[in-house]
Design a protein around this motif. Structure first.
Motif, mmCIF file in Angstrom:
data_model
loop_
_atom_site.group_PDB
_atom_site.id
_atom_site.type_symbol
_atom_site.label_atom_id
_atom_site.label_comp_id
_atom_site.label_asym_id
_atom_site.label_seq_id
_atom_site.Cartn_x
_atom_site.Cartn_y
_atom_site.Cartn_z
ATOM 1 N N GLN A 46 13.580 2.767 1.682
ATOM 2 C CA GLN A 46 13.738 1.522 1.105
ATOM 3 C C GLN A 46 13.690 0.606 1.246
ATOM 4 O O GLN A 46 13.500 -0.245 0.844
ATOM 5 C CB GLN A 46 15.081 2.064 1.141
ATOM 6 C CG GLN A 46 16.396 2.687 0.233
ATOM 7 C CD GLN A 46 17.641 3.275 0.358
ATOM 8 O OE1 GLN A 46 17.895 2.714 0.792
ATOM 9 N NE2 GLN A 46 17.878 4.638 -0.376
ATOM 10 N N GLN A 47 13.938 0.375 2.621
ATOM 11 C CA GLN A 47 13.398 -1.168 3.204
ATOM 12 C C GLN A 47 11.477 -1.525 3.182
ATOM 13 O O GLN A 47 11.423 -2.323 2.650
ATOM 14 C CB GLN A 47 13.666 -1.096 4.841
ATOM 15 C CG GLN A 47 15.384 -1.081 5.581
ATOM 16 C CD GLN A 47 15.990 -2.252 5.348
ATOM 17 O OE1 GLN A 47 16.033 -3.103 6.614
ATOM 18 N NE2 GLN A 47 16.839 -3.113 4.360
ATOM 19 N N VAL A 94 5.871 -0.987 0.561
ATOM 20 C CA VAL A 94 5.353 -0.455 1.043
ATOM 21 C C VAL A 94 5.855 0.718 0.603
ATOM 22 O O VAL A 94 7.194 0.838 1.483
ATOM 23 C CB VAL A 94 4.955 -0.485 2.558
ATOM 24 C CG1 VAL A 94 4.390 0.627 3.490
ATOM 25 C CG2 VAL A 94 4.306 -1.583 2.611
ATOM 26 N N LYS A 95 5.009 1.435 -0.126
ATOM 27 C CA LYS A 95 5.329 2.893 -0.746
ATOM 28 C C LYS A 95 5.087 4.488 0.244
ATOM 29 O O LYS A 95 4.084 4.416 0.790
ATOM 30 C CB LYS A 95 4.717 3.066 -1.720
ATOM 31 C CG LYS A 95 5.264 1.745 -3.063
ATOM 32 C CD LYS A 95 4.842 1.789 -4.688
ATOM 33 C CE LYS A 95 5.184 0.845 -4.800
ATOM 34 N NZ LYS A 95 4.340 -0.432 -4.775
ATOM 35 N N PHE A 99 1.017 -1.022 0.272
ATOM 36 C CA PHE A 99 0.005 0.063 -0.405
ATOM 37 C C PHE A 99 1.155 1.193 0.227
ATOM 38 O O PHE A 99 2.255 0.985 -0.696
ATOM 39 C CB PHE A 99 -0.916 -0.078 1.390
ATOM 40 C CG PHE A 99 -0.651 -0.349 2.590
ATOM 41 C CD1 PHE A 99 0.539 1.001 3.276
ATOM 42 C CD2 PHE A 99 -0.155 -1.378 3.334
ATOM 43 C CE1 PHE A 99 0.669 0.794 4.426
ATOM 44 C CE2 PHE A 99 0.794 -1.069 4.001
ATOM 45 C CZ PHE A 99 0.827 -0.588 4.762
ATOM 46 N N THR A 100 0.069 2.371 -0.292
ATOM 47 C CA THR A 100 1.197 3.938 0.127
ATOM 48 C C THR A 100 0.582 4.419 1.398
ATOM 49 O O THR A 100 -0.529 4.667 1.467
ATOM 50 C CB THR A 100 0.679 4.539 -1.244
ATOM 51 O OG1 THR A 100 0.593 3.593 -2.364
ATOM 52 C CG2 THR A 100 1.458 5.881 -1.971
ATOM 53 N N THR A 101 1.759 5.189 1.965
ATOM 54 C CA THR A 101 1.578 6.420 2.741
ATOM 55 C C THR A 101 2.437 7.021 2.954
ATOM 56 O O THR A 101 2.934 7.050 2.285
ATOM 57 C CB THR A 101 0.760 5.188 4.315
ATOM 58 O OG1 THR A 101 0.755 5.883 5.291
ATOM 59 C CG2 THR A 101 3.103 4.446 4.869
ATOM 60 N N THR A 102 2.151 7.403 4.394
ATOM 61 C CA THR A 102 3.591 8.484 4.362
ATOM 62 C C THR A 102 4.126 8.660 5.794
ATOM 63 O O THR A 102 3.801 7.829 6.867
ATOM 64 C CB THR A 102 2.741 9.494 4.753
ATOM 65 O OG1 THR A 102 1.935 9.733 5.873
ATOM 66 C CG2 THR A 102 1.615 10.712 4.114
#
Length: 510
Positions: A367-368, A374-375, A345-348
């Motif tokens: 990066q990890q 997980v972006k 998923f994508t988050t901040t």
């Protein structure tokens, strides 16, 4: 005659050049990482401002350089059997820098101010359990609590719990942060808000033979490399923190000592458990498996840290130690798949600071996490952003998801290491539970631990709370820092304490 001419020549040379003679005053210049927010420790949220305030302020209790509780202005104390009151005997014959007496009336004036919500002081939460403070006699004070609070003496040892001259409080009111008057070894001299705070020896200090320095100049130097360079040139006597990458360079200078010390500074990424997908424990556990803590420590901290062994650093009283979360990206991907996120998923990911170490942590974590799908979009915040977007915003309005920050429990006891970060009532804007974590049993454990003075019972309750927090994983548990400072070898008796403040009462310059 020849000797007189020589002395005259030296005097003329000094007058012309402004050079300092060999018998010049002992002034230690301390280079630190950021500006000071206030010199009123009750109204400071940052450890550094409180550390500087220790030049001129003292509390009833304090900590030695190893965070062991010690009596300072208090001579002794006695807790009542029901845990509701503390009777404290005070040292006698101590004066504030303005000549007024330190006594029970002074203690009452300070604690009445600190425990009054109308004072609007940032450290109110350390004193809100006080119901009233009574003067028994000039050297005896009785503090009555609203409910039992077994960590109370540790709260009084916190750097915020300073004794300020009541005469100065009356004279300066809300401006006391610019006009500090305490009982400490040094008295306030100058605060140039863009450049330095200078303190000078207090001739009437109550401990014979102290202080040994004539003055201390506290100089904020935001740039890491500039702090290190000031040591090399002799512009600074002591610097903290030292950028990890500069350690070897400074070690090659035979005039300097590079010192590493244990800390209670816990580094972590809080996870907002109220927001999808982070409301699923499997997702939070996956994030813990996804980051290689040993590699992070090497990349961001140059080896000057150890993997987190629990929610509370090991040197805090009542800490429980666990095996660090292992690095297992395959396990992370499997847990994400079980939680319904096979493609991630994508988050901040936000950071509470924007210095070089924080930037490295953000980049490494980014990066990890990407390796398990997980972006994250990263943002390193300055103090203004942090206050506006994190500390002042409740759960309904918050944009925080993943948040990299740190905490040092300056009371040295597990309550202040756990309650502000994990208790349900500690969510922003009240305190610092940026995970918005809420576990009713953890809340009960923390409350019950404060209600008992039985040490074994407290240990059991704090262990149960830590067991649950560790399993619930409201944080990505990263590392406990080691502290890196450097000093000119002519300086002795000046230490960084585990909470990142300083011990310097015995500091001296050859």
């Amino acid at each position: 005659m020849t000797q007189k001419r020589s002395l005259l020549a030296v005097a003329v040379l000094l007058a012309v050049t402004g050079a300092a003679p060999a018998w010049a005053a002992k002034d230690a210049v301390i280079a630190v990482a950021s500006n000071f927010t206030t010199l009123d420790p009750y109204d400071a949220n940052d450890t550094l401002s409180q550390a500087v305030a220790k030049s001129f302020y003292q509390g009833l209790f304090g900590f030695d350089k190893d965070m062991k509780l010690v009596n300072v202005l208090a001579d002794s104390y006695q807790a009542s059997a029901d845990g509701l009151s503390y009777t404290i005997k005070l040292r006698s014959g101590i004066k504030f820098h303005d000549g007024s007496e330190f006594n029970a009336e002074a203690v009452k004036a300070n604690l009445d101010r600190a425990s009054n919500p109308d004072s609007l002081l940032k450290r109110y939460n350390l004193f809100k359990m006080i119901d009233k403070t009574e003067v028994v006699d000039p050297t005896t004070v009785k503090i009555v609590l609203k409910a039992p609070f077994s960590a109370f003496i540790n709260n009084l040892a916190h750097p915020a719990a300073a004794m300020i001259s009541p005469a100065a409080l009356k004279q300066y009111g809300k401006e006391i942060g610019f006009h500090p008057v305490g009982t400490g070894p040094y008295q306030f001299d100058t605060w140039n808000q863009t450049d330095y705070v200078k303190v000078k020896k207090f001739a009437g200090y109550w401990q014979p033979g102290l202080p040994k320095l004539d003055s201390i100049t506290w100089r904020p130097v935001v740039d890491n490399n500039t702090r290190a360079a000031m040591l090399q040139t002799g512009e600074a006597t002591f610097a903290f923190p030292i950028p990890y990458e500069q350690a070897k360079v400074l070690q090659n200078n035979d005039k300097l000592a590079v010192v590493t010390a244990p800390s209670i500074m816990q580094r972590y990424i809080s996870i907002n458990v109220t927001q999808k997908p982070f409301d699923d424990p499997k997702v939070r556990q996956a994030l813990n498996y996804a980051i290689n803590k040993q590699a992070l420590i090497k990349v961001a901290f140059a080896g000057y840290a150890v993997p987190a062994e629990g929610p509370v650093p090991p040197s805090i009283d009542f800490a429980t130690r666990y095996q660090p979360w292992p690095y297992d990206p395959a396990k992370a991907r499997e847990l994400l798949k079980q939680a319904g996120y096979p493609n991630g998923f994508t988050t901040t990911l936000w950071s509470s600071h924007n210095h070089s170490t924080a930037q490295k942590v953000l980049q490494f974590a980014q990066q990890q996490l990407a390796q398990v799908g997980v972006k994250v979009k990263v943002t390193a915040m300055d103090a203004g952003q942090r206050a506006a977007q994190v500390e002042s915003v409740g759960v309904k309005d918050t944009g925080v998801r993943l948040f990299y920050t740190g905490w040092s429990a300056s009371t040295g006891e597990a309550d202040w290491a756990l309650s502000p970060l994990f208790a349900s009532q500690s969510a922003p804007p009240k305190l610092f539970n940026t995970a918005f974590y809420s576990n009713p049993q953890v809340d009960r454990d923390l409350g019950d631990a404060l209600a008992t003075t039985d040490r074994a019972r407290k240990q059991q309750l704090y262990k149960d709370a830590q067991d649950r927090i560790w399993a619930d994983a409201p944080w990505i548990f990263l590392a406990t820092e080691r502290l890196l400072s450097a000093n000119n070898k002519q300086l002795s008796g000046f230490y960084v304490m585990p909470d990142t403040s300083f011990s310097f009462e015995n500091a001296d310059l050859k």
